[in-house]
Design an enzyme around this catalytic site. Structure first.
Site, PDB file in Angstrom:
ATOM      1  N   LYS A 183       0.710  -1.192  -0.062  1.00 40.19           N
ATOM      2  CA  LYS A 183      -0.122   0.051  -0.142  1.00 40.19           C
ATOM      3  C   LYS A 183       0.914   1.068  -0.069  1.00 40.19           C
ATOM      4  CE  LYS A 183      -3.101  -0.268   2.972  1.00 40.19           C
ATOM      5  NZ  LYS A 183      -4.229  -0.517   3.858  1.00 40.19           N
TER       6      LYS A 183
ATOM      7  N   LYS B 200       3.222  -2.461  11.036  1.00 35.02           N
ATOM      8  CA  LYS B 200       2.030  -2.572  11.858  1.00 35.02           C
ATOM      9  C   LYS B 200       2.116  -2.833  13.128  1.00 35.02           C
ATOM     10  CE  LYS B 200      -2.620  -1.766  10.943  1.00 35.02           C
ATOM     11  NZ  LYS B 200      -3.128  -0.796   9.916  1.00 35.02           N
TER      12      LYS B 200
ATOM     13  N   ASP C 257      -5.716   2.727  13.744  1.00 31.32           N
ATOM     14  CA  ASP C 257      -6.381   1.581  12.972  1.00 31.32           C
ATOM     15  C   ASP C 257      -7.625   1.509  14.002  1.00 31.32           C
ATOM     16  OD1 ASP C 257      -6.133  -0.215  10.970  1.00 31.32           O
ATOM     17  OD2 ASP C 257      -6.648  -1.530  12.410  1.00 31.32           O
TER      18      ASP C 257
HETATM   19  P1  NDP Z   1     -12.857   2.115  13.657  1.00 28.89           P
HETATM   20  O1  NDP Z   1     -12.289   1.284  14.863  1.00 28.89           O
HETATM   21  O2  NDP Z   1     -13.064   3.383  13.679  1.00 28.89           O
HETATM   22  O3  NDP Z   1     -13.974   1.399  13.159  1.00 28.89           O
HETATM   23  C1  NDP Z   1     -14.281  -0.031  12.892  1.00 28.89           C
HETATM   24  C2  NDP Z   1     -15.585  -0.517  12.372  1.00 28.89           C
HETATM   25  O4  NDP Z   1     -15.623  -1.688  11.996  1.00 28.89           O
HETATM   26  C3  NDP Z   1     -16.346  -0.243  13.841  1.00 28.89           C
HETATM   27  O5  NDP Z   1     -17.992  -0.142  13.140  1.00 28.89           O
HETATM   28  C4  NDP Z   1     -16.333  -1.902  14.333  1.00 28.89           C
HETATM   29  O6  NDP Z   1     -17.562  -2.119  15.076  1.00 28.89           O
HETATM   30  C5  NDP Z   1     -16.539  -2.645  12.769  1.00 28.89           C
HETATM   31  N1  NDP Z   1     -15.811  -3.872  13.235  1.00 28.89           N
HETATM   32  C6  NDP Z   1     -14.414  -3.905  13.842  1.00 28.89           C
HETATM   33  N2  NDP Z   1     -14.116  -5.434  13.894  1.00 28.89           N
HETATM   34  C7  NDP Z   1     -15.108  -5.819  13.707  1.00 28.89           C
HETATM   35  C8  NDP Z   1     -15.179  -7.337  13.256  1.00 28.89           C
HETATM   36  N3  NDP Z   1     -14.634  -8.350  13.895  1.00 28.89           N
HETATM   37  N4  NDP Z   1     -16.606  -7.901  12.821  1.00 28.89           N
HETATM   38  C9  NDP Z   1     -17.511  -6.724  12.457  1.00 28.89           C
HETATM   39  N5  NDP Z   1     -17.164  -5.519  12.549  1.00 28.89           N
HETATM   40  C10 NDP Z   1     -16.283  -5.165  13.122  1.00 28.89           C
HETATM   41  O7  NDP Z   1     -11.789   1.561  12.648  1.00 28.89           O
HETATM   42  P2  NDP Z   1     -11.176   2.061  11.220  1.00 28.89           P
HETATM   43  O8  NDP Z   1     -12.660   2.514  10.514  1.00 28.89           O
HETATM   44  O9  NDP Z   1      -9.983   3.120  11.384  1.00 28.89           O
HETATM   45  O10 NDP Z   1     -11.004   0.775  10.488  1.00 28.89           O
HETATM   46  C11 NDP Z   1     -11.716  -0.011   9.777  1.00 28.89           C
HETATM   47  C12 NDP Z   1     -10.923  -0.662   8.582  1.00 28.89           C
HETATM   48  O11 NDP Z   1     -10.208   0.046   7.882  1.00 28.89           O
HETATM   49  C13 NDP Z   1     -10.014  -1.960   9.151  1.00 28.89           C
HETATM   50  O12 NDP Z   1      -9.836  -3.044   8.456  1.00 28.89           O
HETATM   51  C14 NDP Z   1      -8.645  -1.026   9.148  1.00 28.89           C
HETATM   52  O13 NDP Z   1      -7.460  -1.683   9.135  1.00 28.89           O
HETATM   53  C15 NDP Z   1      -8.867  -0.229   7.828  1.00 28.89           C
HETATM   54  N6  NDP Z   1      -8.115   0.958   7.446  1.00 28.89           N
HETATM   55  C16 NDP Z   1      -8.195   2.007   8.270  1.00 28.89           C
HETATM   56  C17 NDP Z   1      -7.441   3.135   8.215  1.00 28.89           C
HETATM   57  C18 NDP Z   1      -7.611   4.540   9.069  1.00 28.89           C
HETATM   58  O14 NDP Z   1      -7.010   5.612   8.543  1.00 28.89           O
HETATM   59  N7  NDP Z   1      -8.485   4.310  10.009  1.00 28.89           N
HETATM   60  C19 NDP Z   1      -6.487   3.225   6.824  1.00 28.89           C
HETATM   61  C20 NDP Z   1      -6.496   2.123   6.068  1.00 28.89           C
HETATM   62  C21 NDP Z   1      -7.335   0.943   6.413  1.00 28.89           C
HETATM   63  P3  NDP Z   1     -17.612  -2.208  16.550  1.00 28.89           P
HETATM   64  O15 NDP Z   1     -17.743  -0.810  17.125  1.00 28.89           O
HETATM   65  O16 NDP Z   1     -18.881  -3.073  16.938  1.00 28.89           O
HETATM   66  O17 NDP Z   1     -16.427  -2.978  16.865  1.00 28.89           O
END
Ligand code: NDP
Length: 447
Positions: free
Chosen positions: A112, A124, A164
């Site tokens: 990436k 990471k 993350d």
């Molecule tokens: P957040 O913690 O802000 O949000 C995560 C979301 O996904 C929440 O709604 C959470 O629900 C849900 N979630 C997490 N784990 C699970 C699971 N095992 N099953 C179902 N739902 C789940 O994280 P981000 O938005 O930052 O990250 C989301 C994804 O994006 C990840 O894969 C991360 O690696 C990827 N990402 C993030 C970046 C960033 O800048 N933040 C950059 C690039 C990729 P709940 O509240 O119920 O846990």
């Protein structure tokens, strides 16, 4: 193919790590045409080197909860590849965190980061600590203990963590405070995703979600389509999901569903994002509460590992929650329900069978390594601003982000075309990313 298979078999033998093997397999198999062209890679053990982390750190994180009870978590930092810049990649705090998940995320991060065109290597880290339900004081004590070990392994020219899952502005603030105290130096570039008051960048919060939609815009445009009036479903309701929703709505798409790990809400009138932000960003509540507040919405609880959100009719699906949230069954459901394009906001949200199914059913797939690179790209812009001791405006950062995402799409497209892979951007992204990393590794010798 022989060399590729050998490497993959050895990897499987050596690492009992399903997520890491899945990520490595996805990348290596798509590199076949490149490896065929370069038989010299075998003698250099280039694939063995690119799949072995330069360093993997695992450490104890003891902390005291609000009842005076001592708790112990496990911390990780995987420093995977530094051939094109200091290690860079987020920290994840989630009970599911283990070495396999850390290694898959760090491995993907290398590719990436290469695609962003910026000088950042891949890493990471994180912990099996669960911030959910913890008080601010508990989160602070955990972050301080975590940083008390991590600080000796990171630095603005060494390794630069960010957020993350489970690590947002609050956690980055506590981590930065402890680093500063231990080092007695204001090294702003050691972490990204900082608050605006102490070295953060405007548009970093929005960057991953916005970037995903910029990538989708380019991908759809290339196929003669666009986002306007498209029905969109977005899994998750965290940082990535919220800002993907915001940008998709700005482009005239209608987002009808969002979710969290318990279930999904469906609002045929279109998701009211200010209500989601209030529930998730301010109250740290559950997505279910959206259906309590909005009359037109319904809530469906997820049962037996099934994801209700993928059963909703849509043109575009944006998985923005977590790894392997789309399996073959969900993929079939999505195609049956008319989905024509998938944009991966989360890392590795689609498993290998589901990727195969989408590609063979002419669904456009924007792969995570490319489509969600906007977050880390803007983190690198935050580092640039820290080095300059200067800040760009929101518009300046957003415009650079848009330009980076457009360049990433063009790089994926060019690589796919060069190897006659049509619109297989999964392969295109891997090949384009590998090109830069492999050249840098070869130039730097056996290190
Ligand atoms: P957040 O913690 O802000 O949000 C995560 C979301 O996904 C929440 O709604 C959470 O629900 C849900 N979630 C997490 N784990 C699970 C699971 N095992 N099953 C179902 N739902 C789940 O994280 P981000 O938005 O930052 O990250 C989301 C994804 O994006 C990840 O894969 C991360 O690696 C990827 N990402 C993030 C970046 C960033 O800048 N933040 C950059 C690039 C990729 P709940 O509240 O119920 O846990």
């Amino acid at each position: 193919m022989e060399y590729l298979n050998e490497v993959l078999e050895k990897l499987k033998e050596k690492n009992n790590e399903p997520e890491f093997i899945q990520a490595a397999q996805e990348v290596l198999t798509t590199l076949k045409p490149v490896i065929d062209k370069h038989p010299e890679f075998k003698k250099m053990a280039l694939l063995e080197r690119i799949t072995e982390p330069e360093r993997l750190i695992s450490f104890r994180v003891p902390w005291v909860d609000d009842n005076g009870q001592v708790q112990v978590n496990r911390g990780f930092r995987v420093q995977f590849n530094s051939s094109i810049g200091p290690y860079k990649g987020g920290l994840r705090f989630h009970p599911s965190v283990n070495q396999s998940i850390m290694k898959f995320l760090a491995f993907e991060q290398c590719f990436k980061n290469s695609l962003t065109g910026l000088p950042i290597g891949g890493g990471k880290g994180g912990s099996d600590f669960d911030p959910k339900g913890k008080s601010d004081a508990e989160v602070m004590r955990f972050c301080q203990s975590f940083m008390t070990e991590l600080y000796r392994h990171i630095g603005q020219d060494v390794d630069v963590p960010a957020g993350d899952i489970g690590v947002g502005g609050r956690e980055i603030g506590f981590l930065f405070g402890q680093y500063k105290k231990i080092k007695n130096a204001y090294e702003a570039g050691v972490l990204t995703g900082k608050g605006l008051e102490y070295g953060g960048s405007l548009a970093r919060k929005e960057a991953t979600g916005y970037g995903l939609v910029y990538f989708m815009r380019e991908m759809l445009k290339n196929s003669g389509s666009g986002l306007k009036d498209k029905i969109v479903t977005i899994s998750g309701s965290g940082n990535v999901a919220i800002y993907a929703c915001e940008k998709a709505q700005q482009y005239g798409a209608k987002v009808v569903a969002m979710s969290d790990s318990n279930g999904s809400v469906y609002d045929p009138d279109g998701i009211k994002l200010d209500i989601v932000k209030q529930i998730k960003e301010v109250e740290r509540g559950r997505i279910k509460e959206y259906a309590d507040k909005v009359k037109t919405a319904t809530y469906t609880e997820d049962k037996n590992g099934e994801k209700s959100i993928w059963k909703i009719k849509a043109d575009i699906a944006l998985p923005c929650a977590t790894q392997n949230e789309i399996n073959l069954e969900s993929a079939k459901e999505l195609v049956k329900n008319g989905v024509k394009a998938i944009g991966e906001g989360a890392n590795m949200p689609t498993n290998l069978e589901a990727i195969e199914y989408f590609l063979s059913n002419n669904v456009l797939l924007a792969p995570a390594k490319a489509a969600n690179a906007g977050g880390v790209a803007t983190s690198a812009l935050e580092m640039s601003q820290n080095s300059m001791r200067y800040s760009w405006t929101f518009e300046e950062v957003d415009q650079k982000l848009d330009c980076i995402m457009t360049n990433i799409f063009n790089a994926c497209k060019k690589a796919a075309e060069e190897y006659n892979l049509g619109t297989n951007y999964v392969a295109g992204a891997n090949i384009a990313a590998f090109d830069k990393i492999s050249k840098a590794m070869i130039a730097q010798g056996i290190v």
